[in-house]
Design an enzyme around this catalytic site. Sequence first.
Site, PDB file in Angstrom:
ATOM      1  N   TYR A   1      39.612  29.478  49.953  1.00 62.45           N
ATOM      2  CA  TYR A   1      39.436  29.142  51.363  1.00 62.45           C
ATOM      3  C   TYR A   1      37.995  29.303  51.813  1.00 62.45           C
ATOM      4  O   TYR A   1      37.179  29.888  51.095  1.00 62.45           O
ATOM      5  CB  TYR A   1      40.375  29.985  52.239  1.00 62.45           C
ATOM      6  CG  TYR A   1      39.906  31.409  52.458  1.00 62.45           C
ATOM      7  CD1 TYR A   1      40.013  32.376  51.466  1.00 62.45           C
ATOM      8  CD2 TYR A   1      39.325  31.796  53.671  1.00 62.45           C
ATOM      9  CE1 TYR A   1      39.564  33.676  51.676  1.00 62.45           C
ATOM     10  CE2 TYR A   1      38.883  33.096  53.893  1.00 62.45           C
ATOM     11  CZ  TYR A   1      39.009  34.026  52.890  1.00 62.45           C
ATOM     12  OH  TYR A   1      38.562  35.308  53.094  1.00 62.45           O
TER      13      TYR A   1
ATOM     14  N   GLU B   1      31.598  46.377  49.857  1.00 61.06           N
ATOM     15  CA  GLU B   1      31.488  45.510  51.042  1.00 61.06           C
ATOM     16  C   GLU B   1      32.619  45.839  52.011  1.00 61.06           C
ATOM     17  O   GLU B   1      33.502  46.642  51.706  1.00 61.06           O
ATOM     18  CB  GLU B   1      31.569  44.035  50.628  1.00 61.06           C
ATOM     19  CG  GLU B   1      32.894  43.678  49.975  1.00 61.06           C
ATOM     20  CD  GLU B   1      33.010  42.197  49.595  1.00 61.06           C
ATOM     21  OE1 GLU B   1      32.289  41.358  50.146  1.00 61.06           O
ATOM     22  OE2 GLU B   1      33.870  41.900  48.736  1.00 61.06           O
TER      23      GLU B   1
ATOM     24  N   HIS C   1      54.427  30.481  36.258  1.00 70.45           N
ATOM     25  CA  HIS C   1      53.058  30.984  36.395  1.00 70.45           C
ATOM     26  C   HIS C   1      51.961  30.041  35.876  1.00 70.45           C
ATOM     27  O   HIS C   1      50.955  29.857  36.533  1.00 70.45           O
ATOM     28  CB  HIS C   1      52.928  32.366  35.748  1.00 70.45           C
ATOM     29  CG  HIS C   1      53.584  33.455  36.534  1.00 70.45           C
ATOM     30  ND1 HIS C   1      54.931  33.502  36.773  1.00 70.45           N
ATOM     31  CD2 HIS C   1      53.066  34.539  37.162  1.00 70.45           C
ATOM     32  CE1 HIS C   1      55.225  34.569  37.509  1.00 70.45           C
ATOM     33  NE2 HIS C   1      54.106  35.212  37.750  1.00 70.45           N
TER      34      HIS C   1
ATOM     35  N   ARG D   1      29.966  26.805  48.291  1.00 67.22           N
ATOM     36  CA  ARG D   1      30.728  27.957  47.786  1.00 67.22           C
ATOM     37  C   ARG D   1      32.184  27.581  47.539  1.00 67.22           C
ATOM     38  O   ARG D   1      32.800  28.064  46.583  1.00 67.22           O
ATOM     39  CB  ARG D   1      30.630  29.126  48.774  1.00 67.22           C
ATOM     40  CG  ARG D   1      31.320  30.384  48.246  1.00 67.22           C
ATOM     41  CD  ARG D   1      31.093  31.587  49.129  1.00 67.22           C
ATOM     42  NE  ARG D   1      31.672  31.409  50.449  1.00 67.22           N
ATOM     43  CZ  ARG D   1      31.513  32.261  51.463  1.00 67.22           C
ATOM     44  NH1 ARG D   1      30.781  33.345  51.297  1.00 67.22           N
ATOM     45  NH2 ARG D   1      32.073  32.036  52.630  1.00 67.22           N
TER      46      ARG D   1
ATOM     47  N   LYS E   1      36.289  33.299  46.566  1.00 68.24           N
ATOM     48  CA  LYS E   1      36.896  33.399  47.911  1.00 68.24           C
ATOM     49  C   LYS E   1      38.342  32.915  47.802  1.00 68.24           C
ATOM     50  O   LYS E   1      38.684  31.799  48.218  1.00 68.24           O
ATOM     51  CB  LYS E   1      36.083  32.591  48.928  1.00 68.24           C
ATOM     52  CG  LYS E   1      36.282  33.068  50.354  1.00 68.24           C
ATOM     53  CD  LYS E   1      35.165  32.617  51.252  1.00 68.24           C
ATOM     54  CE  LYS E   1      35.434  32.869  52.723  1.00 68.24           C
ATOM     55  NZ  LYS E   1      35.623  34.258  53.115  1.00 68.24           N
TER      56      LYS E   1
ATOM     57  N   ARG F   1      58.328  26.796  40.514  1.00 67.20           N
ATOM     58  CA  ARG F   1      57.596  28.049  40.331  1.00 67.20           C
ATOM     59  C   ARG F   1      57.621  28.577  38.898  1.00 67.20           C
ATOM     60  O   ARG F   1      58.615  29.159  38.459  1.00 67.20           O
ATOM     61  CB  ARG F   1      58.168  29.118  41.280  1.00 67.20           C
ATOM     62  CG  ARG F   1      57.350  30.402  41.279  1.00 67.20           C
ATOM     63  CD  ARG F   1      57.999  31.486  42.105  1.00 67.20           C
ATOM     64  NE  ARG F   1      57.214  32.710  42.066  1.00 67.20           N
ATOM     65  CZ  ARG F   1      57.213  33.563  41.026  1.00 67.20           C
ATOM     66  NH1 ARG F   1      57.973  33.344  39.979  1.00 67.20           N
ATOM     67  NH2 ARG F   1      56.454  34.648  41.073  1.00 67.20           N
TER      68      ARG F   1
HETATM   69  N1  PDD Z   1      35.343  36.682  55.488  1.00 68.89           N
HETATM   70  N2  PDD Z   1      33.092  39.786  52.169  1.00 68.89           N
HETATM   71  C1  PDD Z   1      34.378  39.458  52.326  1.00 68.89           C
HETATM   72  C2  PDD Z   1      35.410  40.184  51.536  1.00 68.89           C
HETATM   73  C3  PDD Z   1      34.752  38.429  53.232  1.00 68.89           C
HETATM   74  O1  PDD Z   1      36.048  38.090  53.370  1.00 68.89           O
HETATM   75  C4  PDD Z   1      33.740  37.784  53.987  1.00 68.89           C
HETATM   76  C5  PDD Z   1      34.068  36.676  54.952  1.00 68.89           C
HETATM   77  C6  PDD Z   1      32.399  38.176  53.803  1.00 68.89           C
HETATM   78  C7  PDD Z   1      31.263  37.527  54.545  1.00 68.89           C
HETATM   79  O2  PDD Z   1      31.078  36.196  54.082  1.00 68.89           O
HETATM   80  P1  PDD Z   1      30.460  35.056  55.005  1.00 68.89           P
HETATM   81  O3  PDD Z   1      29.137  35.561  55.498  1.00 68.89           O
HETATM   82  O4  PDD Z   1      30.302  33.914  54.104  1.00 68.89           O
HETATM   83  O5  PDD Z   1      31.440  34.853  56.111  1.00 68.89           O
HETATM   84  C8  PDD Z   1      32.112  39.165  52.868  1.00 68.89           C
HETATM   85  C9  PDD Z   1      35.849  35.546  56.203  1.00 68.89           C
HETATM   86  C10 PDD Z   1      35.049  35.136  57.382  1.00 68.89           C
HETATM   87  C11 PDD Z   1      37.331  35.728  56.506  1.00 68.89           C
HETATM   88  O6  PDD Z   1      38.030  36.086  55.568  1.00 68.89           O
HETATM   89  O7  PDD Z   1      37.771  35.469  57.618  1.00 68.89           O
END
Ligand code: PDD
Length: 286
Positions: free
Chosen positions: A33, A179, A102, A52, A147, A100
């Site tokens: 996403y 983070e 895997h 990304r 992501k 379904r």
């Molecule tokens: N989250 N780290 C994590 C785990 C994140 O989920 C996000 C962003 C960031 C910051 O990334 P960016 O600057 O590209 O938004 C760092 C999004 C916004 C969300 O899950 O809603």
Amino acid sequence: MRELGLINGRLIEMNDNVITMEDRGHQFGDGVYEVTKVYNGKCFALRPHLDRLYQSLRAIRIPATYTFEELVQFHEALIKESGITEGAIYLQITRGAAPRVHPFPEQVVPCLTMSIRPSGPSNQEMWEKGVKIILIPDERWLRCDIKSLNLLGNVLGKQQAKEAGCYEAVMVRGEHITEGTSSNFFVVKDGIIWTHPATNLILKGITRTIVLERLAKELDLTILEKTFDASFIKGVSEAFLTGTSTEIMPVTSIDGKAVHDGIVGPITRKLQLAYTKLIDEECGRN
Ligand code: PDD
């Protein structure tokens, strides 16, 4: 103004029932996403977000079935048709729907869904005064650079922060601070800004990259991409979070202890101003 959705290129009402039971995003979290902010009717930093997205797709071997130009068009259509000028666009691509099992199904078409919503209540007061965070163990998997839709560790961590009356939970893996649950984390010590390197253990945030590659250079600030541990935090003069919705958020308290004197520091302030200016320029906002 109305919230709108989009599935495989077709605009839909937000609450239309369009996802089948056996979509692999729904059953396995098998997808990726992006979230992009809309300011003044324009997407901010859309190119790096889409770059990304393609990286995430490659990482989990979902074929890219939409071109960059098509995805830009979909973002623009959602803004135009919804009438939303200040908001956020959510985009996800799953591997598709199949019975379904895997392993990847042999014949499956990825499923793209998107939605646009107006921005929620303003973060203005928090941007001005700063927020509190807690530190929690990082219990996520080892590919946090993707992501992906698998956000259970992040969701549980954010709920813990909320229950502690905090804005964010920042995670610690072994000794190292990684983070936030939906943001990247920075500290300032002796005039140097520190943040975790962009390894498999964090998401390489777009806002993080803007701070590192653009704002810090413009402002002549020194940033070190180097791991640091929780005890390092005791001696920091500033701390802040970055993220698409979070923007640049000052942190004034960690685990109940004030950061420095609990007042937003000068480096964080400079970065906030430079970030706002960049949005103004890119989105024609004044
Ligand atoms: N989250 N780290 C994590 C785990 C994140 O989920 C996000 C962003 C960031 C910051 O990334 P960016 O600057 O590209 O938004 C760092 C999004 C916004 C969300 O899950 O809603």
